[in-house]
Scaffold this motif. Structure first.
Motif, PDB file in Angstrom:
ATOM      1  N   ILE A  96      -3.541  -1.281  -8.439  1.00  0.00           N
ATOM      2  CA  ILE A  96      -2.167  -0.947  -8.820  1.00  0.00           C
ATOM      3  C   ILE A  96      -1.564   0.076  -7.855  1.00  0.00           C
ATOM      4  O   ILE A  96      -2.192   1.074  -7.507  1.00  0.00           O
ATOM      5  CB  ILE A  96      -2.143  -0.380 -10.263  1.00  0.00           C
ATOM      6  N   GLN A  97      -0.337  -0.200  -7.413  1.00  0.00           N
ATOM      7  CA  GLN A  97       0.464   0.736  -6.601  1.00  0.00           C
ATOM      8  C   GLN A  97      -0.280   1.255  -5.374  1.00  0.00           C
ATOM      9  O   GLN A  97      -0.250   2.446  -5.076  1.00  0.00           O
ATOM     10  CB  GLN A  97       0.925   1.920  -7.463  1.00  0.00           C
ATOM     11  N   GLN A  98      -0.885   0.336  -4.628  1.00  0.00           N
ATOM     12  CA  GLN A  98      -1.655   0.730  -3.446  1.00  0.00           C
ATOM     13  C   GLN A  98      -1.012   0.309  -2.129  1.00  0.00           C
ATOM     14  O   GLN A  98      -1.366   0.823  -1.078  1.00  0.00           O
ATOM     15  CB  GLN A  98      -3.061   0.123  -3.520  1.00  0.00           C
ATOM     16  N   TYR A  99      -0.045  -0.605  -2.174  1.00  0.00           N
ATOM     17  CA  TYR A  99       0.456  -1.209  -0.938  1.00  0.00           C
ATOM     18  C   TYR A  99       1.949  -0.924  -0.734  1.00  0.00           C
ATOM     19  O   TYR A  99       2.700  -0.732  -1.690  1.00  0.00           O
ATOM     20  CB  TYR A  99       0.224  -2.725  -0.963  1.00  0.00           C
ATOM     21  N   ASP A 100       2.332  -0.929   0.541  1.00  0.00           N
ATOM     22  CA  ASP A 100       3.741  -0.740   0.890  1.00  0.00           C
ATOM     23  C   ASP A 100       4.513  -2.051   0.793  1.00  0.00           C
ATOM     24  O   ASP A 100       5.707  -2.045   0.501  1.00  0.00           O
ATOM     25  CB  ASP A 100       3.856  -0.166   2.302  1.00  0.00           C
ATOM     26  N   ILE A 101       3.832  -3.159   1.080  1.00  0.00           N
ATOM     27  CA  ILE A 101       4.445  -4.475   0.929  1.00  0.00           C
ATOM     28  C   ILE A 101       3.413  -5.450   0.365  1.00  0.00           C
ATOM     29  O   ILE A 101       2.206  -5.257   0.541  1.00  0.00           O
ATOM     30  CB  ILE A 101       5.021  -5.037   2.247  1.00  0.00           C
ATOM     31  N   SER A 102       3.918  -6.486  -0.301  1.00  0.00           N
ATOM     32  CA  SER A 102       3.057  -7.597  -0.712  1.00  0.00           C
ATOM     33  C   SER A 102       3.766  -8.897  -0.390  1.00  0.00           C
ATOM     34  O   SER A 102       5.011  -8.959  -0.359  1.00  0.00           O
ATOM     35  CB  SER A 102       2.699  -7.521  -2.197  1.00  0.00           C
ATOM     36  N   ILE A 103       2.959  -9.925  -0.149  1.00  0.00           N
ATOM     37  CA  ILE A 103       3.483 -11.210   0.328  1.00  0.00           C
ATOM     38  C   ILE A 103       2.686 -12.342  -0.289  1.00  0.00           C
ATOM     39  O   ILE A 103       1.456 -12.259  -0.407  1.00  0.00           O
ATOM     40  CB  ILE A 103       3.370 -11.298   1.869  1.00  0.00           C
ATOM     41  N   ILE A 104       3.379 -13.407  -0.652  1.00  0.00           N
ATOM     42  CA  ILE A 104       2.711 -14.671  -0.971  1.00  0.00           C
ATOM     43  C   ILE A 104       3.551 -15.799  -0.390  1.00  0.00           C
ATOM     44  O   ILE A 104       4.772 -15.814  -0.539  1.00  0.00           O
ATOM     45  CB  ILE A 104       2.469 -14.838  -2.482  1.00  0.00           C
ATOM     46  N   VAL A 105       2.892 -16.713   0.297  1.00  0.00           N
ATOM     47  CA  VAL A 105       3.547 -17.851   0.926  1.00  0.00           C
ATOM     48  C   VAL A 105       2.860 -19.132   0.450  1.00  0.00           C
ATOM     49  O   VAL A 105       1.666 -19.316   0.684  1.00  0.00           O
ATOM     50  CB  VAL A 105       3.487 -17.752   2.461  1.00  0.00           C
ATOM     51  N   PHE A 106       3.608 -19.980  -0.244  1.00  0.00           N
ATOM     52  CA  PHE A 106       3.086 -21.254  -0.740  1.00  0.00           C
ATOM     53  C   PHE A 106       1.796 -21.081  -1.531  1.00  0.00           C
ATOM     54  O   PHE A 106       0.884 -21.910  -1.445  1.00  0.00           O
ATOM     55  CB  PHE A 106       2.896 -22.247   0.411  1.00  0.00           C
ATOM     56  N   GLY A 107       1.698 -20.009  -2.298  1.00  0.00           N
ATOM     57  CA  GLY A 107       0.517 -19.766  -3.121  1.00  0.00           C
ATOM     58  C   GLY A 107       0.696 -20.385  -4.491  1.00  0.00           C
ATOM     59  O   GLY A 107       0.796 -19.675  -5.489  1.00  0.00           O
ATOM     60  N   HIS A 108       0.756 -21.697  -4.539  1.00  0.00           N
ATOM     61  CA  HIS A 108       1.038 -22.380  -5.805  1.00  0.00           C
ATOM     62  C   HIS A 108      -0.195 -22.387  -6.692  1.00  0.00           C
ATOM     63  O   HIS A 108      -1.283 -22.767  -6.266  1.00  0.00           O
ATOM     64  CB  HIS A 108       1.542 -23.790  -5.532  1.00  0.00           C
ATOM     65  N   VAL A 109      -0.006 -21.961  -7.920  1.00  0.00           N
ATOM     66  CA  VAL A 109      -1.097 -21.816  -8.879  1.00  0.00           C
ATOM     67  C   VAL A 109      -0.794 -22.651 -10.121  1.00  0.00           C
ATOM     68  O   VAL A 109       0.353 -23.068 -10.340  1.00  0.00           O
ATOM     69  CB  VAL A 109      -1.296 -20.332  -9.269  1.00  0.00           C
ATOM     70  N   PRO A 110      -1.793 -22.914 -10.974  1.00  0.00           N
ATOM     71  CA  PRO A 110      -1.519 -23.620 -12.224  1.00  0.00           C
ATOM     72  C   PRO A 110      -0.448 -22.898 -13.033  1.00  0.00           C
ATOM     73  O   PRO A 110      -0.329 -21.668 -12.971  1.00  0.00           O
ATOM     74  CB  PRO A 110      -2.880 -23.596 -12.935  1.00  0.00           C
ATOM     75  N   PRO A 111       0.360 -23.641 -13.794  1.00  0.00           N
ATOM     76  CA  PRO A 111       1.499 -23.026 -14.499  1.00  0.00           C
ATOM     77  C   PRO A 111       1.111 -21.871 -15.403  1.00  0.00           C
ATOM     78  O   PRO A 111       1.858 -20.891 -15.511  1.00  0.00           O
ATOM     79  CB  PRO A 111       2.107 -24.190 -15.289  1.00  0.00           C
ATOM     80  N   GLN A 112      -0.057 -21.932 -16.009  1.00  0.00           N
ATOM     81  CA  GLN A 112      -0.472 -20.849 -16.902  1.00  0.00           C
ATOM     82  C   GLN A 112      -0.819 -19.569 -16.143  1.00  0.00           C
ATOM     83  O   GLN A 112      -0.951 -18.504 -16.747  1.00  0.00           O
ATOM     84  CB  GLN A 112      -1.662 -21.283 -17.772  1.00  0.00           C
ATOM     85  N   GLY A 113      -0.949 -19.660 -14.810  1.00  0.00           N
ATOM     86  CA  GLY A 113      -1.265 -18.478 -14.014  1.00  0.00           C
ATOM     87  C   GLY A 113      -0.081 -17.855 -13.306  1.00  0.00           C
ATOM     88  O   GLY A 113      -0.202 -16.800 -12.683  1.00  0.00           O
ATOM     89  N   LYS A 114       1.096 -18.481 -13.409  1.00  0.00           N
ATOM     90  CA  LYS A 114       2.255 -18.006 -12.640  1.00  0.00           C
ATOM     91  C   LYS A 114       2.683 -16.593 -13.038  1.00  0.00           C
ATOM     92  O   LYS A 114       2.960 -15.743 -12.170  1.00  0.00           O
ATOM     93  CB  LYS A 114       3.429 -18.958 -12.833  1.00  0.00           C
ATOM     94  N   GLU A 115       2.766 -16.324 -14.326  1.00  0.00           N
ATOM     95  CA  GLU A 115       3.244 -15.010 -14.780  1.00  0.00           C
ATOM     96  C   GLU A 115       2.341 -13.894 -14.287  1.00  0.00           C
ATOM     97  O   GLU A 115       2.825 -12.868 -13.786  1.00  0.00           O
ATOM     98  CB  GLU A 115       3.326 -14.990 -16.306  1.00  0.00           C
TER      99      GLU A 115
END
Length: 206
Positions: A96-115
């Motif tokens: 938690i709260q360790q990074y200055d930026i975060s990124i995800i590109v085309f990281g498609h996951v099962p619908p139950q994992g999106k939230e």
């Protein structure tokens, strides 16, 4: 091996070795002294790009083969990337709260994992940090030039807004665009994507 190990188990980089165009357009400046988290980073093309800009980079992905290819690509470019085997759809998968930026590109996951994926993407960033993402939208099924065949693993704008409204983040930009993607042999041709840029704000939700 899991699904992603199977996909990445080749000498070729299936999504290429150049960074995603959206990420490269948004992040060009010196990242010295800043920390970046990349979720579902796969074979490391965006991680290596950020490391070359000077960021201290960590990746979180379910593929050990992808991690090895990330490390190989980083070594070839004389940079360092810290890889972690992690399911980004579980609660508090990232610190938690360790990074200055975060990124995800085309990281498609099962619908139950999106939230939970969005929770990890946002909660790992420090206050006033930046979050960037590009996903295939549900319209991508018209083009079939990449991405999952399951429409429930794709996104629309209102769905993403629904996840973000429960989290400490301000939308800087969020739009669906039709463009050309040429990323290895897996993403090639006209594509429907959702590009987002958020800013971390407010009280941390856990």
């Amino acid at each position: 091996m899991n699904h992603w190990d199977d996909k990445f188990d080749t000498e070729e980089y299936i999504y290429g070795t150049e960074p995603n165009e959206w990420i490269a357009s948004q992040l060009k400046d010196d990242g010295e002294g800043k920390k970046a988290a990349l979720l579902a980073e796969g074979e490391g093309r965006n991680a290596v790009y950020l490391a070359k800009l000077g960021y201290e980079v960590a990746t979180y992905d379910l593929s050990r083969i992808g991690a090895r290819k990330t490390e190989k690509l980083a070594n070839s470019q004389n940079v360092e990337v810290n890889t972690s085997f992690q399911d980004i759809t579980v609660k508090n998968a990232l610190p938690i709260q360790q990074y200055d930026i975060s990124i995800i590109v085309f990281g498609h996951v099962p619908p139950q994992g999106k939230e939970e994926m969005f929770s990890n993407l946002i909660n790992c960033v420090k206050e006033n940090g930046e979050i960037y993402f590009e996903f295939y939208s549900k319209r991508q099924q018209e083009f079939k030039t990449g991405g999952p065949g399951n429409i429930d693993m794709l996104f629309d704008i209102d769905e993403i807004k629904g996840y973000i409204k429960e989290l400490p983040a301000e939308i800087i930009s969020l739009e669906e665009v039709i463009l050309e993607r040429d990323e290895g042999f897996m993403h090639k041709g006209k594509s429907a994507v959702i590009q987002g840029h958020l800013k971390k704000s407010g009280t941390q939700n856990q």
